[in-house]
Motif scaffolding. Sequence first.
Motif, mmCIF file in Angstrom:
data_model
loop_
_atom_site.group_PDB
_atom_site.id
_atom_site.type_symbol
_atom_site.label_atom_id
_atom_site.label_comp_id
_atom_site.label_asym_id
_atom_site.label_seq_id
_atom_site.Cartn_x
_atom_site.Cartn_y
_atom_site.Cartn_z
ATOM 1 N N ALA A 166 28.378 38.785 50.967
ATOM 2 C CA ALA A 166 29.421 39.428 52.153
ATOM 3 C C ALA A 166 30.250 40.541 51.113
ATOM 4 C CB ALA A 166 30.279 38.884 53.164
ATOM 5 N N MET A 167 30.367 40.133 49.849
ATOM 6 C CA MET A 167 31.358 40.715 48.758
ATOM 7 C C MET A 167 32.441 41.019 49.318
ATOM 8 S SD MET A 167 28.438 43.521 47.241
ATOM 9 C CE MET A 167 28.602 44.633 48.712
ATOM 10 N N PRO A 168 33.402 39.931 49.326
ATOM 11 C CA PRO A 168 34.758 40.098 49.858
ATOM 12 C C PRO A 168 35.610 40.735 48.837
ATOM 13 C CG PRO A 168 34.166 37.704 49.074
ATOM 14 C CD PRO A 168 32.944 38.382 49.312
ATOM 15 N N ALA A 169 36.440 41.597 49.279
ATOM 16 C CA ALA A 169 36.780 42.483 48.123
ATOM 17 C C ALA A 169 38.243 42.346 48.007
ATOM 18 C CB ALA A 169 37.052 43.892 48.530
ATOM 19 N N LEU A 170 38.879 42.279 46.611
ATOM 20 C CA LEU A 170 40.379 42.287 46.309
ATOM 21 C C LEU A 170 40.813 43.787 46.239
ATOM 22 C CD1 LEU A 170 42.947 40.914 45.421
ATOM 23 C CD2 LEU A 170 41.883 41.067 43.030
ATOM 24 N N ARG A 171 41.733 44.114 47.259
ATOM 25 C CA ARG A 171 42.596 45.452 47.063
ATOM 26 C C ARG A 171 43.763 45.072 46.689
ATOM 27 N NH1 ARG A 171 39.534 48.963 50.093
ATOM 28 N NH2 ARG A 171 41.318 50.399 49.976
ATOM 29 N N ILE A 172 43.782 46.052 45.535
ATOM 30 C CA ILE A 172 45.052 45.850 44.583
ATOM 31 C C ILE A 172 45.379 47.012 43.740
ATOM 32 C CG2 ILE A 172 43.832 44.907 42.506
ATOM 33 C CD1 ILE A 172 45.901 42.900 42.020
ATOM 34 N N GLY A 173 46.632 47.392 43.582
ATOM 35 C CA GLY A 173 46.992 48.620 42.871
ATOM 36 C C GLY A 173 46.606 48.194 41.247
ATOM 37 N N VAL A 174 46.404 49.343 40.511
ATOM 38 C CA VAL A 174 46.131 49.011 39.065
ATOM 39 C C VAL A 174 47.282 48.300 38.350
ATOM 40 C CG1 VAL A 174 45.724 50.374 37.091
ATOM 41 C CG2 VAL A 174 44.692 51.289 38.984
ATOM 42 N N GLN A 175 48.665 48.769 38.607
ATOM 43 C CA GLN A 175 49.662 48.128 37.918
ATOM 44 C C GLN A 175 49.913 46.761 38.271
ATOM 45 O OE1 GLN A 175 51.996 49.696 35.859
ATOM 46 N NE2 GLN A 175 52.098 47.482 35.527
ATOM 47 N N ALA A 176 49.618 46.283 39.806
ATOM 48 C CA ALA A 176 49.703 45.253 40.315
ATOM 49 C C ALA A 176 48.544 44.287 39.407
ATOM 50 C CB ALA A 176 49.440 44.812 41.580
ATOM 51 N N LEU A 177 47.431 44.715 39.216
ATOM 52 C CA LEU A 177 46.431 43.998 38.533
ATOM 53 C C LEU A 177 46.497 43.833 37.287
ATOM 54 C CD1 LEU A 177 43.201 43.137 38.384
ATOM 55 C CD2 LEU A 177 42.909 45.785 37.909
ATOM 56 N N ALA A 178 47.481 44.803 36.310
ATOM 57 C CA ALA A 178 47.741 44.546 35.179
ATOM 58 C C ALA A 178 48.775 43.523 35.126
ATOM 59 C CB ALA A 178 48.426 45.876 34.578
ATOM 60 N N ASP A 179 49.658 43.467 35.804
ATOM 61 C CA ASP A 179 50.889 42.550 36.039
ATOM 62 C C ASP A 179 50.094 41.165 35.963
ATOM 63 O OD1 ASP A 179 52.681 44.594 35.461
ATOM 64 O OD2 ASP A 179 53.198 44.608 37.802
ATOM 65 N N ARG A 180 49.282 40.978 36.972
ATOM 66 C CA ARG A 180 48.617 39.809 37.486
ATOM 67 C C ARG A 180 47.859 39.158 36.080
ATOM 68 N NH1 ARG A 180 45.311 38.542 42.645
ATOM 69 N NH2 ARG A 180 47.098 39.415 43.820
ATOM 70 N N LEU A 181 47.118 40.105 35.672
ATOM 71 C CA LEU A 181 46.158 39.572 34.438
ATOM 72 C C LEU A 181 47.132 39.354 33.237
ATOM 73 C CD1 LEU A 181 43.434 42.012 34.461
ATOM 74 C CD2 LEU A 181 43.235 39.630 34.622
ATOM 75 N N THR A 182 48.223 39.921 33.180
ATOM 76 C CA THR A 182 49.375 39.791 31.945
ATOM 77 C C THR A 182 49.922 38.276 32.163
ATOM 78 O OG1 THR A 182 49.699 41.962 31.533
ATOM 79 C CG2 THR A 182 51.367 40.689 30.925
ATOM 80 N N ASP A 183 50.343 38.141 33.510
ATOM 81 C CA ASP A 183 51.113 36.883 33.859
ATOM 82 C C ASP A 183 50.088 35.712 33.277
ATOM 83 O OD1 ASP A 183 53.329 37.855 34.636
ATOM 84 O OD2 ASP A 183 52.815 37.947 36.666
ATOM 85 N N MET A 184 48.666 35.933 33.771
ATOM 86 C CA MET A 184 47.860 34.807 33.450
ATOM 87 C C MET A 184 47.634 34.762 32.048
ATOM 88 S SD MET A 184 44.576 35.466 35.968
ATOM 89 C CE MET A 184 44.568 35.340 37.780
ATOM 90 N N ALA A 185 47.675 35.717 31.390
ATOM 91 C CA ALA A 185 47.305 35.565 29.687
ATOM 92 C C ALA A 185 48.515 34.949 29.073
ATOM 93 C CB ALA A 185 47.168 37.121 29.094
ATOM 94 N N VAL A 186 49.801 35.324 29.565
ATOM 95 C CA VAL A 186 51.112 34.803 29.027
ATOM 96 C C VAL A 186 51.175 33.036 29.184
ATOM 97 C CG1 VAL A 186 53.601 34.518 29.219
ATOM 98 C CG2 VAL A 186 52.256 36.956 29.132
ATOM 99 N N THR A 187 50.535 32.607 30.343
ATOM 100 C CA THR A 187 50.456 31.500 30.732
ATOM 101 C C THR A 187 49.787 30.767 30.009
ATOM 102 O OG1 THR A 187 51.334 31.935 33.066
ATOM 103 C CG2 THR A 187 50.482 29.640 32.552
ATOM 104 N N TYR A 188 48.527 31.219 29.753
ATOM 105 C CA TYR A 188 47.181 30.606 29.268
ATOM 106 C C TYR A 188 47.256 30.549 27.701
ATOM 107 C CZ TYR A 188 42.469 29.295 28.745
ATOM 108 O OH TYR A 188 41.160 28.553 28.277
ATOM 109 N N ARG A 189 48.367 31.290 26.835
ATOM 110 C CA ARG A 189 48.524 31.567 25.868
ATOM 111 C C ARG A 189 48.684 30.189 25.011
ATOM 112 N NH1 ARG A 189 52.094 35.963 24.942
ATOM 113 N NH2 ARG A 189 50.274 37.239 25.580
ATOM 114 N N THR A 190 49.488 29.042 25.592
ATOM 115 C CA THR A 190 49.454 27.712 25.010
ATOM 116 C C THR A 190 48.458 26.908 25.703
ATOM 117 O OG1 THR A 190 51.287 27.340 26.388
ATOM 118 C CG2 THR A 190 51.651 28.362 24.372
ATOM 119 N N GLY A 191 47.575 27.347 26.281
ATOM 120 C CA GLY A 191 46.556 26.218 26.964
ATOM 121 C C GLY A 191 47.275 25.838 28.422
#
Length: 376
Positions: free
Chosen positions: A190-215
Amino acid sequence: MLKLAVTGAGGFLGWHVRVLLRAMGWPQPVVLGRGDLTDPGVLAAKLAGVDRVLHLAGVNRGEPADVAAGNVQLAAQLADGLKHCADPPARLVYANSVQAGNGTPYGDAKAEAARVLADTGVGFDDVLLPNLYGEHGRPYYNSAVATFCRLLAEGGRPEVHADRELSLVHVTDAAARLVGVPAGGSWDQAMPALRIGVQALADRLTDMAVTYRTGEIPSLPDRHDVRLFNTYRSHCFPAHYPLALPRRADDRGELVETVKAHGGAGQTFCSTTHPGITRGEHFHLAKVERFVVLRGSAEISLRRVDDAEVLRFPVSGDEPVLIDMPTMWAHKLVNTGSDELVTMFWTNELFDPDRPDTWPEPVEAAVRAVPMTASA
């Protein structure tokens, strides 16, 4: 199960289609290259016995005239080959775009290509795909997600110059829709979609990357968070691994923090493995899985599905490190020592025997790799 033929099999979407077919245990698809499309006789011969054709190949970048002409030409070549088939496939599925007919050279060419393919006399399924994201997308080409993930994996930060809302679909869901596989796995046609702004997407991925930096594992409250995280991890592997774990010791002994998962999700288990024994030989489509050897020595080997290169990591309980298994990579762990091996495993979800998301695949398999191309 159906026998498929695929154009654009070496592209981003094409690779994910092939991985999904591997997970389902379906036959390897017939790969239709650009050269095959130029000869109607050769194309008709390769389509003999095929049940369904997936037309994924396209031209997404370049001069406007080249983009327009290229997409229509590919469709016309495929249509010509289908008309030469004595017993044509029952169905033709076209990976079209939601941009079809939007007045741009690309959008109008995709719409014209659909008209050409619909006129073949073969049952036609015109699938309008939104923005696709997922593991191993090409940065600066496939999606903003791939671009942001690569920047973050290399230590940079995304910059957003024009914010707008995106509708994002994970590429495995799109592959399931095109192939027509039944429900029941980690995909959703059914291809469920994520509707998100470009800035919100960048912020979400940045938060993930910062948290994951130490594992540490970021909070993964829904399926798109899991898939965005897996997409980011695909750009980290293998350069970021193994990741050393801090050890703390006092007169009582030692402590190693193996998993710190924000949000508290997941399941942890430990296993022992006798000398020379192998565990694994499978891959996951969505599950996040961590290996940490706590005692003994082992080799962790991984191979991306449908690729030939095997990556090997020697690990030891004397210096604990973490290696997170990237999705869509077959992996195994072998006890290479003379003593019993103790390994801790962590996954982001509770094990469900009805939907284990564990697909058999030998790491050392001989495979016929399809080159990655710029095809859609």
